[in-house]
Each structure stands twice: as C-alpha cells, then as structure tokens.
Design a protein around this motif. Structure first.
Motif, short mmCIF file in Angstrom:
data_model
loop_
_atom_site.label_atom_id
_atom_site.label_comp_id
_atom_site.label_asym_id
_atom_site.label_seq_id
_atom_site.Cartn_x
_atom_site.Cartn_y
_atom_site.Cartn_z
N THR A 7 0.86 -1.17 0.00
CA THR A 7 0.00 0.00 0.00
C THR A 7 0.90 1.22 0.00
O THR A 7 1.77 1.37 0.86
CB THR A 7 -0.92 0.03 1.24
N ILE A 8 0.69 2.09 -0.98
CA ILE A 8 1.54 3.27 -1.18
C ILE A 8 0.75 4.54 -0.92
O ILE A 8 -0.37 4.69 -1.41
CB ILE A 8 2.09 3.31 -2.62
N GLN A 9 1.33 5.47 -0.17
CA GLN A 9 0.75 6.80 -0.01
C GLN A 9 1.58 7.76 -0.86
O GLN A 9 2.81 7.80 -0.73
CB GLN A 9 0.76 7.24 1.44
N SER A 10 0.91 8.49 -1.74
CA SER A 10 1.60 9.43 -2.61
C SER A 10 0.92 10.79 -2.55
O SER A 10 -0.24 10.89 -2.14
CB SER A 10 1.57 8.92 -4.06
N PRO A 11 1.62 11.86 -2.98
CA PRO A 11 0.99 13.18 -3.02
C PRO A 11 0.16 13.41 -4.28
O PRO A 11 -0.42 14.48 -4.45
CB PRO A 11 2.19 14.13 -2.97
N TYR A 12 0.09 12.42 -5.17
CA TYR A 12 -0.70 12.59 -6.40
C TYR A 12 -2.19 12.72 -6.09
O TYR A 12 -2.69 12.19 -5.10
CB TYR A 12 -0.50 11.39 -7.33
N ASP A 13 -2.91 13.38 -6.97
CA ASP A 13 -4.37 13.47 -6.89
C ASP A 13 -4.95 12.16 -7.42
O ASP A 13 -4.68 11.77 -8.56
CB ASP A 13 -4.86 14.65 -7.73
N ALA A 14 -5.74 11.49 -6.61
CA ALA A 14 -6.29 10.20 -7.02
C ALA A 14 -7.16 10.32 -8.27
O ALA A 14 -7.25 9.39 -9.08
CB ALA A 14 -7.11 9.59 -5.88
N ALA A 15 -7.79 11.49 -8.46
CA ALA A 15 -8.65 11.69 -9.63
C ALA A 15 -7.85 11.66 -10.93
O ALA A 15 -8.42 11.46 -12.01
CB ALA A 15 -9.40 13.01 -9.50
N SER A 16 -6.54 11.86 -10.83
CA SER A 16 -5.70 11.88 -12.04
C SER A 16 -5.11 10.51 -12.36
O SER A 16 -4.37 10.36 -13.33
CB SER A 16 -4.57 12.90 -11.86
N ILE A 17 -5.42 9.50 -11.54
CA ILE A 17 -4.88 8.15 -11.71
C ILE A 17 -6.00 7.19 -12.06
O ILE A 17 -7.04 7.17 -11.40
CB ILE A 17 -4.16 7.68 -10.43
N ASP A 18 -5.80 6.39 -13.07
CA ASP A 18 -6.77 5.36 -13.43
C ASP A 18 -6.36 4.03 -12.81
O ASP A 18 -5.17 3.75 -12.65
CB ASP A 18 -6.84 5.17 -14.95
N LEU A 19 -7.36 3.22 -12.45
CA LEU A 19 -7.04 1.85 -12.05
C LEU A 19 -6.33 1.16 -13.22
O LEU A 19 -6.75 1.29 -14.37
CB LEU A 19 -8.31 1.09 -11.68
N GLY A 20 -5.26 0.46 -12.93
CA GLY A 20 -4.49 -0.18 -13.98
C GLY A 20 -3.38 0.69 -14.53
O GLY A 20 -2.62 0.25 -15.41
N ALA A 21 -3.27 1.93 -14.02
CA ALA A 21 -2.21 2.83 -14.48
C ALA A 21 -0.84 2.30 -14.09
O ALA A 21 -0.69 1.60 -13.07
CB ALA A 21 -2.43 4.22 -13.90
N SER A 22 0.15 2.64 -14.89
CA SER A 22 1.54 2.25 -14.60
C SER A 22 2.26 3.42 -13.93
O SER A 22 2.24 4.54 -14.45
CB SER A 22 2.27 1.86 -15.88
N ILE A 23 2.88 3.16 -12.80
CA ILE A 23 3.68 4.16 -12.09
C ILE A 23 5.01 3.53 -11.75
O ILE A 23 5.07 2.37 -11.31
CB ILE A 23 2.97 4.64 -10.80
N ALA A 24 6.10 4.27 -11.97
CA ALA A 24 7.43 3.78 -11.63
C ALA A 24 7.69 4.01 -10.15
O ALA A 24 7.54 5.13 -9.66
CB ALA A 24 8.49 4.46 -12.47
N HIS A 25 8.07 2.94 -9.44
CA HIS A 25 8.38 2.99 -8.01
C HIS A 25 9.85 2.61 -7.85
O HIS A 25 10.23 1.47 -8.07
CB HIS A 25 7.51 2.00 -7.24
N ASP A 26 10.69 3.60 -7.51
CA ASP A 26 12.13 3.38 -7.47
C ASP A 26 12.62 2.76 -8.78
O ASP A 26 13.51 1.91 -8.80
CB ASP A 26 12.53 2.50 -6.28
N GLY A 27 11.98 3.18 -9.89
CA GLY A 27 12.40 2.72 -11.21
C GLY A 27 11.71 1.46 -11.69
O GLY A 27 11.95 1.03 -12.82
N CYS A 28 10.87 0.87 -10.87
CA CYS A 28 10.19 -0.39 -11.23
C CYS A 28 8.74 -0.08 -11.61
O CYS A 28 7.98 0.44 -10.78
CB CYS A 28 10.24 -1.35 -10.04
N CYS A 29 8.36 -0.37 -12.85
CA CYS A 29 7.01 -0.10 -13.33
C CYS A 29 6.03 -1.10 -12.72
O CYS A 29 6.16 -2.31 -12.91
CB CYS A 29 6.98 -0.21 -14.86
N LEU A 30 5.04 -0.57 -11.99
CA LEU A 30 4.05 -1.42 -11.32
C LEU A 30 2.65 -0.88 -11.56
O LEU A 30 2.46 0.33 -11.78
CB LEU A 30 4.35 -1.50 -9.82
N THR A 31 1.66 -1.76 -11.49
CA THR A 31 0.29 -1.43 -11.84
C THR A 31 -0.55 -1.10 -10.61
O THR A 31 -0.51 -1.84 -9.61
CB THR A 31 -0.36 -2.62 -12.59
#
Length: 201
Positions: free
Chosen positions: A25-49
């Motif tokens: 479970t990740i807490q980020s400063p991003y706005d949740a409304a700008s993220i789609d379920l299934g979106a790819s985000i790099a975490h320490d360089g590792c692309c995760l869904t």
C-alpha cells in the motif's frame, strides 16, 4: 515508458504477504482523480500497476502487487512500512523529455560503494553487476532508483555520479548511504547497440 525524472516521493504504508508475492500500500501526493485503475507508475524505477485506489487528505493511496521474481531482482524485496520511494507517472505523448527513455524494467541491483558530500555537489561511487557494467559509459545515461543520471566516470564495474542539492532534496538520494542497494536500468540505446553488434558478428 518513463523519463527518469522523479515527480514525487511516496511511502510504503503497509506490506501484505500473498504467498511468495507481496502487496504494497503506497501513499503518494498525487491526486487520485488523475490516476486510473491499472495505471503504470514507476516505483524506485520499477514499473508497477495500480490495483486499488482512494483519495486521502495527503493525496492518493493505492496498492501495487509485486511477484516473487520482482522481489528477488529489485530492492522491493527490502521494502517495509515507512520506506520512502521515488515515484514517476508514465510518459504521455507530448510530455517534456527531461531525462532519457526509461522502460521501468529493472535490470538488476547496483550498490553504493562511496559517498562524499561537498558544498555544492555530492559524489557517489556505484558498483554495478559485471553483466551490466559494460553498458555503462562515461557521460552516458543510467537510471538508478528511478532517477535519470549522467555518468561522470567509469572504472571496471564501478562508475561515479555527481548530484546537485536539488536532486538530493526532491528524491530519496538524500537518504542513500554506502552499502545501499539500488535498482539499475541500463540505457535503452546501449542495450540495442549491443544486440546489433552481436547480430553483426
């Protein structure tokens, strides 16, 4: 695809074992409304869904799943509650290319062997696995912990970096110490150049 320009720092809120795999479970400063379920985000360089998503006062809280292979080959196997991580949203057509093309597919782990902090820059020496070090070139690009960096010099399996205070402040590099493992992704162009040279032979 990503650029290696970190856009936020997040933190691990919870770790759940799922057999040999893990859910974070990740807490980020991003706005949740700008993220789609299934979106790819790099975490320490590792692309995760992103697999679940909710808005919190601090930003977006979401979950990501990591396989046993990912846990073994990256620093994600060391994550625990409170771990701070570099985050980058996936590249959109027309976005500024501030770093270099990064796939989010980590090639392995490198290790910090030296850190020296000066008045204006911090010097890091990194040791890469032998099978990856040959792709690291002086003045070339490398992605470490999701950060696009320029190689200062190379000697054998080790290479050096010079980081400015801004980079230390807006990424987790400010926390990094000698002995820390780092996710490394080699430059995409170097990978294809090696493949083409092999084919030519």
């Amino acid at each position: 695809m990503f650029t290696g320009i970190v856009t936020a720092m997040g933190s691990v809120e919870a770790v759940e074992a799922m057999g040999a795999d893990k859910r974070f479970t990740i807490q980020s400063p991003y706005d949740a409304a700008s993220i789609d379920l299934g979106a790819s985000i790099a975490h320490d360089g590792c692309c995760l869904t992103v697999t679940t998503l909710e808005q919190t006062p601090e930003g977006a809280r979401y979950t990501i799943d990591a396989s046993s292979e990912t846990l073994r080959l990256t620093t994600l196997g060391q994550w625990q509650q409170g771990t701070r991580i570099n985050l980058e949203r996936s590249l959109k057509l027309g976005d500024e290319m501030g770093g270099h093309l990064v796939t989010g597919h980590v090639d392995g782990m490198a290790v910090i062997t030296k850190r020296e902090d000066g008045d204006n820059t911090s010097f890091f020496e990194i040791e890469a696995p032998p099978e990856l070090s040959r792709f690291v070139a002086k003045k070339g690009s490398v992605c470490l912990q999701g950060t696009s960096l320029t190689v200062n010099d190379v000697a054998g399996d080790r290479f050096t970096l010079m980081l400015i205070p801004h980079t230390l402040a807006v990424t987790t590099w400010g926390d990094r110490q000698v002995g820390d493992a780092m996710n490394i992704e080699i430059d995409l162009m170097a990978r294809y150049a090696e493949r083409l040279m092999g084919s030519a032979g």
